[in-house]
Design a protein around this motif. Sequence first.
Motif, PDB file in Angstrom:
ATOM      1  N   HIS A  74       0.834  -1.200   0.000  1.00 35.79           N
ATOM      2  CA  HIS A  74       0.000   0.000   0.000  1.00 35.79           C
ATOM      3  C   HIS A  74       0.869   1.251   0.000  1.00 35.79           C
ATOM      4  O   HIS A  74       0.648   2.189  -0.752  1.00 35.79           O
ATOM      5  CB  HIS A  74      -0.922   0.015   1.219  1.00 35.79           C
ATOM      6  N   ARG A  75       1.890   1.262   0.832  1.00 38.23           N
ATOM      7  CA  ARG A  75       2.778   2.416   0.917  1.00 38.23           C
ATOM      8  C   ARG A  75       3.435   2.679  -0.430  1.00 38.23           C
ATOM      9  O   ARG A  75       3.534   3.812  -0.884  1.00 38.23           O
ATOM     10  CB  ARG A  75       3.836   2.166   1.992  1.00 38.23           C
ATOM     11  N   ARG A  76       3.859   1.628  -1.085  1.00 43.43           N
ATOM     12  CA  ARG A  76       4.503   1.782  -2.387  1.00 43.43           C
ATOM     13  C   ARG A  76       3.512   2.288  -3.439  1.00 43.43           C
ATOM     14  O   ARG A  76       3.845   3.169  -4.231  1.00 43.43           O
ATOM     15  CB  ARG A  76       5.100   0.457  -2.856  1.00 43.43           C
ATOM     16  N   VAL A  77       2.311   1.748  -3.441  1.00 41.45           N
ATOM     17  CA  VAL A  77       1.323   2.140  -4.456  1.00 41.45           C
ATOM     18  C   VAL A  77       0.954   3.610  -4.291  1.00 41.45           C
ATOM     19  O   VAL A  77       0.913   4.365  -5.261  1.00 41.45           O
ATOM     20  CB  VAL A  77       0.066   1.249  -4.374  1.00 41.45           C
ATOM     21  N   THR A  78       0.707   4.041  -3.067  1.00 39.09           N
ATOM     22  CA  THR A  78       0.298   5.433  -2.861  1.00 39.09           C
ATOM     23  C   THR A  78       1.500   6.368  -2.858  1.00 39.09           C
ATOM     24  O   THR A  78       1.427   7.470  -3.384  1.00 39.09           O
ATOM     25  CB  THR A  78      -0.499   5.594  -1.560  1.00 39.09           C
ATOM     26  N   GLY A  79       2.604   5.935  -2.281  1.00 39.79           N
ATOM     27  CA  GLY A  79       3.775   6.794  -2.193  1.00 39.79           C
ATOM     28  C   GLY A  79       4.484   6.991  -3.504  1.00 39.79           C
ATOM     29  O   GLY A  79       5.040   8.061  -3.762  1.00 39.79           O
ATOM     30  N   ASP A  80       4.485   5.990  -4.365  1.00 35.78           N
ATOM     31  CA  ASP A  80       5.206   6.090  -5.633  1.00 35.78           C
ATOM     32  C   ASP A  80       4.685   7.239  -6.487  1.00 35.78           C
ATOM     33  O   ASP A  80       5.464   7.915  -7.159  1.00 35.78           O
ATOM     34  CB  ASP A  80       5.134   4.775  -6.407  1.00 35.78           C
ATOM     35  N   GLN A  81       3.399   7.468  -6.464  1.00 42.00           N
ATOM     36  CA  GLN A  81       2.816   8.547  -7.259  1.00 42.00           C
ATOM     37  C   GLN A  81       3.332   9.906  -6.773  1.00 42.00           C
ATOM     38  O   GLN A  81       3.695  10.768  -7.573  1.00 42.00           O
ATOM     39  CB  GLN A  81       1.288   8.491  -7.162  1.00 42.00           C
ATOM     40  N   LEU A  82       3.389  10.077  -5.457  1.00 44.52           N
ATOM     41  CA  LEU A  82       3.887  11.333  -4.899  1.00 44.52           C
ATOM     42  C   LEU A  82       5.397  11.442  -5.073  1.00 44.52           C
ATOM     43  O   LEU A  82       5.924  12.536  -5.324  1.00 44.52           O
ATOM     44  CB  LEU A  82       3.477  11.456  -3.432  1.00 44.52           C
ATOM     45  N   MET A  83       6.109  10.328  -4.947  1.00 41.90           N
ATOM     46  CA  MET A  83       7.554  10.344  -5.170  1.00 41.90           C
ATOM     47  C   MET A  83       7.872  10.734  -6.611  1.00 41.90           C
ATOM     48  O   MET A  83       8.841  11.454  -6.865  1.00 41.90           O
ATOM     49  CB  MET A  83       8.172   8.983  -4.839  1.00 41.90           C
ATOM     50  N   GLU A  84       7.079  10.265  -7.542  1.00 40.95           N
ATOM     51  CA  GLU A  84       7.311  10.598  -8.950  1.00 40.95           C
ATOM     52  C   GLU A  84       7.183  12.104  -9.186  1.00 40.95           C
ATOM     53  O   GLU A  84       7.978  12.693  -9.920  1.00 40.95           O
ATOM     54  CB  GLU A  84       6.344   9.829  -9.851  1.00 40.95           C
ATOM     55  N   LEU A  85       6.208  12.724  -8.538  1.00 42.45           N
ATOM     56  CA  LEU A  85       6.083  14.189  -8.631  1.00 42.45           C
ATOM     57  C   LEU A  85       7.347  14.867  -8.101  1.00 42.45           C
ATOM     58  O   LEU A  85       7.878  15.798  -8.711  1.00 42.45           O
ATOM     59  CB  LEU A  85       4.880  14.671  -7.816  1.00 42.45           C
ATOM     60  N   PHE A  86       7.815  14.406  -6.963  1.00 42.69           N
ATOM     61  CA  PHE A  86       9.012  14.976  -6.343  1.00 42.69           C
ATOM     62  C   PHE A  86      10.229  14.776  -7.240  1.00 42.69           C
ATOM     63  O   PHE A  86      11.018  15.706  -7.436  1.00 42.69           O
ATOM     64  CB  PHE A  86       9.234  14.333  -4.967  1.00 42.69           C
ATOM     65  N   LEU A  87      10.400  13.581  -7.772  1.00 44.99           N
ATOM     66  CA  LEU A  87      11.555  13.301  -8.622  1.00 44.99           C
ATOM     67  C   LEU A  87      11.542  14.144  -9.897  1.00 44.99           C
ATOM     68  O   LEU A  87      12.585  14.599 -10.369  1.00 44.99           O
ATOM     69  CB  LEU A  87      11.625  11.809  -8.951  1.00 44.99           C
ATOM     70  N   THR A  88      10.361  14.371 -10.445  1.00 44.60           N
ATOM     71  CA  THR A  88      10.230  15.214 -11.631  1.00 44.60           C
ATOM     72  C   THR A  88      10.634  16.649 -11.311  1.00 44.60           C
ATOM     73  O   THR A  88      11.388  17.284 -12.071  1.00 44.60           O
ATOM     74  CB  THR A  88       8.790  15.167 -12.171  1.00 44.60           C
ATOM     75  N   GLU A  89      10.156  17.158 -10.185  1.00 37.79           N
ATOM     76  CA  GLU A  89      10.541  18.505  -9.753  1.00 37.79           C
ATOM     77  C   GLU A  89      12.048  18.568  -9.518  1.00 37.79           C
ATOM     78  O   GLU A  89      12.716  19.513  -9.934  1.00 37.79           O
ATOM     79  CB  GLU A  89       9.814  18.898  -8.461  1.00 37.79           C
TER      80      GLU A  89
END
Length: 165
Positions: free
Chosen positions: A87-102
């Motif tokens: 669950h943490r990976r599924v929900t966190g990955d989306q937010l991490m991707e935003l951060f990594l793009t920034e």
Amino acid sequence: MTTWRRVRPPRGCTFGRKELLLLDVDARIVERTADRIRCALAAAPLGVADRVSAGLHAYAAGFAQDPRTGRVHFFEVLAAVADSDTHRRVTGDQLMELFLTEGASWMEQGLIPRRDLTITSGALLGATRYAMTDWMISDGAYPVEQVIAELVRLYVLALGMPDQR
């Protein structure tokens, strides 16, 4: 006294267990949160601190506006989900991707040192989640603005410090 009765799910509904329903609700909360963050970043100034602040305000906005979403996202789903790491990976990955793009954009602009931000993004996401969880249960001990200001300081320090090796 409230009488609870079992309600049949709508036709085509595939929720067989509470866990699946909570996972779906949380996925929708995360998607709306990610959309809010994207919109905030699209309108934010170019500086790292300003963009971090805009993103964190957007992240917190939904939970501040409707504390039920925070209760589901930070507490209920974790209590019901057997595999919290997935669950943490599924929900966190989306937010991490935003951060990594920034982060990649900031590196291109020379605003932060070039490096792999994968571990940093996970650590900052965890700190953000912890701080927001604490804020949710603090009964107003800390205004959300204070929590966000502390997180902005943490992000800026984590992003701006050169590699210490």
